[in-house]
Design an enzyme around this catalytic site. Structure first.
Site, PDB file in Angstrom:
ATOM      1  N   LYS A 288       0.834  -1.197   0.000  1.00 57.72           N
ATOM      2  CA  LYS A 288       0.000   0.000   0.000  1.00 57.72           C
ATOM      3  C   LYS A 288       0.878   1.261   0.000  1.00 57.72           C
ATOM      4  CE  LYS A 288      -3.683  -2.115   2.798  1.00 57.72           C
ATOM      5  NZ  LYS A 288      -4.806  -2.019   1.842  1.00 57.72           N
ATOM      6  N   ARG A 362     -10.668 -11.377   1.285  1.00 62.22           N
ATOM      7  CA  ARG A 362     -11.577 -12.365   0.689  1.00 62.22           C
ATOM      8  C   ARG A 362     -10.996 -13.770   0.739  1.00 62.22           C
ATOM      9  NH1 ARG A 362     -11.438  -8.913  -4.616  1.00 62.22           N
ATOM     10  NH2 ARG A 362     -11.249  -7.414  -2.914  1.00 62.22           N
TER      11      ARG A 362
END
Length: 506
Positions: A288, A362
């Site tokens: 990130k 996920r």
């Protein structure tokens, strides 16, 4: 030295308003009130007409969350009278009352008031049950007084005592029941907020597992913690992949609450609640940007909320059977972390191509959903700070609601409206799954930026099988960066009230 964060205590009393003993008493007014309500006539006489004068001068407007502080004559047993606005009575909503309670409590805390009487329910419409009114006030006031200050050395340790004031004996037992319920829910949500606010150097996967074991002992819950060696035997390869870059190895935490009396050794769960527990998310090799790394301790908000829900269930003694499943990982860079182009065989047997290591939530939810489906529950609900796409779509005011069962979606959405934590139903059908198909595996873990929240939900849907399932994407609602009159900043505990409201309706 680390210290406890600011909290409050609560109680209820049956006493006339003018006889309340404490630092301050709070009452309410609706918008455009010009005549003194009969409920306040005796109190007004004892104060020498201060409420009437405030109305005549236009100081107390009754607008939503508008406050007027009146200072009492020395003969009064409390020093301040706080009047809070409830806005237009024709448009009254339960959340207006919740916010009003929070607004009053926050002002009381800032004034360093030690004891606050809450009598802001006396003008409410008869359509709002006494239990609901008292519960809502307790939730709002307790939520508002929370402040994370664990690592601040020089701080205000003032503790605010909240007292629900019922001037008559009418419905007192119902008010008491509701206030106790609201206090438990508020405290459980603040517990979740406190745990979420703790930084990654304090809460890592083993530490989160230890916290789950602690609350299991405290509240009589069953608890299992599966470590990395057990996860290998269970084929939980998605959880293992995301957590393999950290020396703090992953854990799968399972908590069980059985509120129904059953002769069966293994009772069917009414619900399995899955909470995403990424204790810190660097993005892995798909790292990130620096600015995005800040607040990534909050990527465990779903897990912390799930633990808060389980503490509340035990304290409320709800007649339901609920299992909590929390995959706890730390997604870091190292020589052992997983990579783009990797292909992982999940616990379900489905294979997943890794496109981005920053689409990790996920993956751990996929293995957790497989674990949950094997329990054959009546419903599965997952809570996760899953996608930036949901923030783009809905902002910070609503969370995304997805699912494979319209009846369950409607029930969760109704619970959200009642709880004052709004959701917005969104699609996750086959058109979105198409974007998640891989040329080298069954699925891939990201389908691009367009419709990202929907494609992520479609991915999860593949692992829920035929069991009624809903997914709450709380990425935009997990933390407050700005203050409001009724609450501060930091972790929100979003979802705790929703799920408890749903479970209480069963």
């Amino acid at each position: 030295m680390a210290k406890k964060s600011t909290q409050s205590s609560s109680n209820i009393t049956n006493i006339r308003l003018e006889h309340f003993k404490g630092d301050a008493l709070a009452i309410s007014l609706f918008k455009n009130t010009t005549k003194l309500p009969t409920q306040y006539e005796s109190l007004d006489r004892q104060t020498g007409g201060l409420i009437t004068r405030a109305l005549k001068l236009g100081d107390a407007t009754g607008q939503a969350n508008q406050l007027t502080v009146l200072y009492m004559p020395e003969k009064m047993p409390f020093q301040r009278l706080i009047i809070v606005g409830l806005d237009d009575p024709k448009e009254f909503k339960t959340n207006t009352l919740r916010q009003a309670a929070g607004t009053v409590a926050r002002v009381a805390a800032k004034l360093k008031i030690s004891s606050l009487g809450l009598a802001i329910h006396l003008l409410l419409p008869d359509t709002l049950a006494p239990e609901s009114a008292a519960q809502t006030i307790a939730e709002g006031a307790i939520y508002a007084t929370y402040k994370y200050s664990e690592f601040i050395s020089d701080k205000n340790n003032n503790s605010l005592k909240l007292v629900f004031v019922a001037p008559t004996t009418a419905n007192f037992d119902r008010f008491k029941k509701g206030f106790i319920t609201g206090s438990i829910i508020g405290e459980s949500q603040n517990y979740a907020r406190n745990l979420t606010n703790k930084p990654g150097n304090i809460i890592n996967p083993p530490a989160l597992a230890s916290e789950a074991q602690k609350i299991a002992r405290q509240y009589g819950l069953k608890c299992k913690v599966f470590d990395e060696k057990q996860l290998v035997k269970m084929d939980m390869n998605a959880i293992l992949a995301v957590g393999c870059g950290s020396i703090k190895k992953p854990r799968l935490i399972v908590l069980e609450y059985n509120g129904k009396k059953s002769t069966k050794k293994s009772a069917t769960p009414d619900a399995v609640i899955i909470g995403k527990g990424v204790t810190f998310d660097s993005g892995g090799l798909s790292i990130k940007p620096t600015d995005s790394l800040v607040t990534m301790k909050n990527d465990k908000a779903g897990a912390c909320g799930t633990l808060g829900i389980m503490t509340a269930l035990a304290r409320l003694k709800l007649p339901v059977n609920v299992v909590a499943v929390v995959p706890a990982v730390e997604n870091l860079l190292s020589s052992t972390c997983y990579r783009p182009d990797d292909i992982i065989r999940t616990a379900s047997g489905k294979t997943v191509e890794i496109v981005s290591t920053d689409a990790e939530g996920r993956l751990i939810l996929a293995d957790s959903l497989t674990y949950a489906t094997r329990l054959k529950p009546r419903a599965i609900i997952d809570i996760a700070t899953l996608t930036g796409g949901c923030v783009v779509a809905l902002g910070n005011d609503r969370a995304g609601l997805f699912g494979n069962n319209e009846s369950l979606i409607d029930k969760i959405n109704t619970a959200a409206e009642n709880a004052g934590e709004p959701l917005w139903p969104m699609p996750s059908g086959p058109e979105y799954l198409e974007r998640m198909k891989s040329k080298v595996a069954d699925l891939k873990n990201t389908g691009g930026r367009e419709g990202a929240a929907c494609t992520a939900a479609a991915f999860l849907r593949e692992f829920a099988e035929n069991i009624p399932w809903t997914h709450l994407d709380i990425a935009g609602t997990d933390t407050f960066s700005d203050e409001k009159p009724w609450r501060g900043t930091g972790a929100t505990g979003f979802g705790v009230r929703i799920i408890l409201e749903y479970l209480r309706s069963l």
